[in-house]
Motif scaffolding. Structure first.
Motif, PDB file in Angstrom:
ATOM      1  N   THR A 159       0.928  -1.353   0.226  1.00  0.00           N
ATOM      2  CA  THR A 159       0.043   0.177   0.062  1.00  0.00           C
ATOM      3  C   THR A 159       0.796   1.096  -0.211  1.00  0.00           C
ATOM      4  OG1 THR A 159      -1.270  -1.585   1.225  1.00  0.00           O
ATOM      5  CG2 THR A 159      -1.741   1.156   1.188  1.00  0.00           C
ATOM      6  N   TRP A 160       2.386   1.387   0.835  1.00  0.00           N
ATOM      7  CA  TRP A 160       2.404   2.339   0.869  1.00  0.00           C
ATOM      8  C   TRP A 160       3.562   2.533  -0.039  1.00  0.00           C
ATOM      9  CZ3 TRP A 160       8.226   2.238   0.806  1.00  0.00           C
ATOM     10  CH2 TRP A 160       8.392   3.120   0.708  1.00  0.00           C
ATOM     11  N   ASN A 161       3.918   1.389  -1.088  1.00  0.00           N
ATOM     12  CA  ASN A 161       4.819   1.539  -1.946  1.00  0.00           C
ATOM     13  C   ASN A 161       3.912   2.055  -3.174  1.00  0.00           C
ATOM     14  OD1 ASN A 161       5.501   0.157  -4.749  1.00  0.00           O
ATOM     15  ND2 ASN A 161       7.676   0.972  -3.575  1.00  0.00           N
ATOM     16  N   VAL A 162       2.649   1.764  -3.153  1.00  0.00           N
ATOM     17  CA  VAL A 162       1.563   1.981  -4.780  1.00  0.00           C
ATOM     18  C   VAL A 162       1.443   3.843  -4.172  1.00  0.00           C
ATOM     19  CG1 VAL A 162      -0.551   1.607  -5.737  1.00  0.00           C
ATOM     20  CG2 VAL A 162       0.892  -0.135  -5.252  1.00  0.00           C
ATOM     21  N   ALA A 163       0.779   3.635  -2.970  1.00  0.00           N
ATOM     22  CA  ALA A 163       0.515   5.488  -2.923  1.00  0.00           C
ATOM     23  C   ALA A 163       1.841   6.504  -2.609  1.00  0.00           C
ATOM     24  CB  ALA A 163       0.540   5.352  -1.037  1.00  0.00           C
ATOM     25  N   VAL A 167       5.488  -3.332  -7.266  1.00  0.00           N
ATOM     26  CA  VAL A 167       4.728  -4.004  -6.661  1.00  0.00           C
ATOM     27  C   VAL A 167       3.621  -3.533  -7.729  1.00  0.00           C
ATOM     28  CG1 VAL A 167       2.687  -3.101  -4.860  1.00  0.00           C
ATOM     29  CG2 VAL A 167       5.690  -3.233  -4.648  1.00  0.00           C
ATOM     30  N   LYS A 168       2.845  -4.961  -7.886  1.00  0.00           N
ATOM     31  CA  LYS A 168       1.745  -4.649  -9.069  1.00  0.00           C
ATOM     32  C   LYS A 168       0.550  -4.056  -8.294  1.00  0.00           C
ATOM     33  CE  LYS A 168       1.952  -9.144 -11.417  1.00  0.00           C
ATOM     34  NZ  LYS A 168       2.715  -8.123 -12.686  1.00  0.00           N
ATOM     35  N   PHE A 169       0.111  -3.167  -9.375  1.00  0.00           N
ATOM     36  CA  PHE A 169      -1.171  -2.208  -8.735  1.00  0.00           C
ATOM     37  C   PHE A 169      -2.527  -3.260  -8.170  1.00  0.00           C
ATOM     38  CE2 PHE A 169       1.432   0.874 -11.672  1.00  0.00           C
ATOM     39  CZ  PHE A 169       1.511   1.935 -10.966  1.00  0.00           C
ATOM     40  N   HIS A 170      -2.383  -3.981  -9.243  1.00  0.00           N
ATOM     41  CA  HIS A 170      -3.566  -5.488  -8.923  1.00  0.00           C
ATOM     42  C   HIS A 170      -3.635  -6.291  -7.199  1.00  0.00           C
ATOM     43  CE1 HIS A 170      -6.419  -3.672 -11.598  1.00  0.00           C
ATOM     44  NE2 HIS A 170      -5.507  -3.965 -12.420  1.00  0.00           N
ATOM     45  N   ASP A 171      -2.217  -6.082  -6.639  1.00  0.00           N
ATOM     46  CA  ASP A 171      -1.893  -6.773  -5.948  1.00  0.00           C
ATOM     47  C   ASP A 171      -2.872  -6.569  -4.662  1.00  0.00           C
ATOM     48  OD1 ASP A 171      -0.649  -7.326  -3.073  1.00  0.00           O
ATOM     49  OD2 ASP A 171       1.936  -7.100  -4.425  1.00  0.00           O
ATOM     50  N   SER A 172      -3.049  -7.524  -4.138  1.00  0.00           N
ATOM     51  CA  SER A 172      -4.449  -8.428  -3.193  1.00  0.00           C
ATOM     52  C   SER A 172      -4.102  -7.508  -2.314  1.00  0.00           C
ATOM     53  CB  SER A 172      -4.255  -9.695  -3.366  1.00  0.00           C
ATOM     54  OG  SER A 172      -3.759 -10.664  -2.648  1.00  0.00           O
ATOM     55  N   ASN A 173      -2.834  -6.908  -1.753  1.00  0.00           N
ATOM     56  CA  ASN A 173      -2.476  -6.636  -0.226  1.00  0.00           C
ATOM     57  C   ASN A 173      -2.777  -5.301   0.166  1.00  0.00           C
ATOM     58  OD1 ASN A 173      -1.354  -9.303   0.904  1.00  0.00           O
ATOM     59  ND2 ASN A 173       0.694  -9.117  -0.718  1.00  0.00           N
TER      60      ASN A 173
END
Length: 81
Positions: free
Chosen positions: A22-26, A62-68
């Motif tokens: 979450t942190w990485n995508v944000a 990190v995939k934008f669709h990562d389930s985490n």
């Protein structure tokens, strides 16, 4: 005068976010000009995902669709863009 220090920190978050994904995508959405402008046109993280390529990922892998990824936190971020 007595000082007390907390010696055991039990923070299980990642830089204030739920987890690394979450942190990485944000981080990338907030700091990459192209992603930022695209995100500004979206009303939620799911809307962003619907407009973005399914296999895309951040430069850190990190995939934008990562389930985490915590969608509630991401939606809160999108409201502030």
């Amino acid at each position: 005068m007595t000082s007390t220090y907390q010696t055991q920190m039990t923070d299980t978050t990642y830089n204030g976010w739920t987890n690394y994904e979450t942190w990485n995508v944000a981080l990338w959405i907030g700091n990459d000009e192209g992603l930022y402008h695209m995100a500004r046109r979206c009303y939620s993280y799911q809307d962003f995902l619907d407009r973005y390529d399914d296999d895309s990922e951040t430069p850190d892998g990190v995939k934008f669709h990562d389930s985490n990824i915590n969608h509630v936190e991401m939606d809160e971020m999108f409201e502030e863009l």
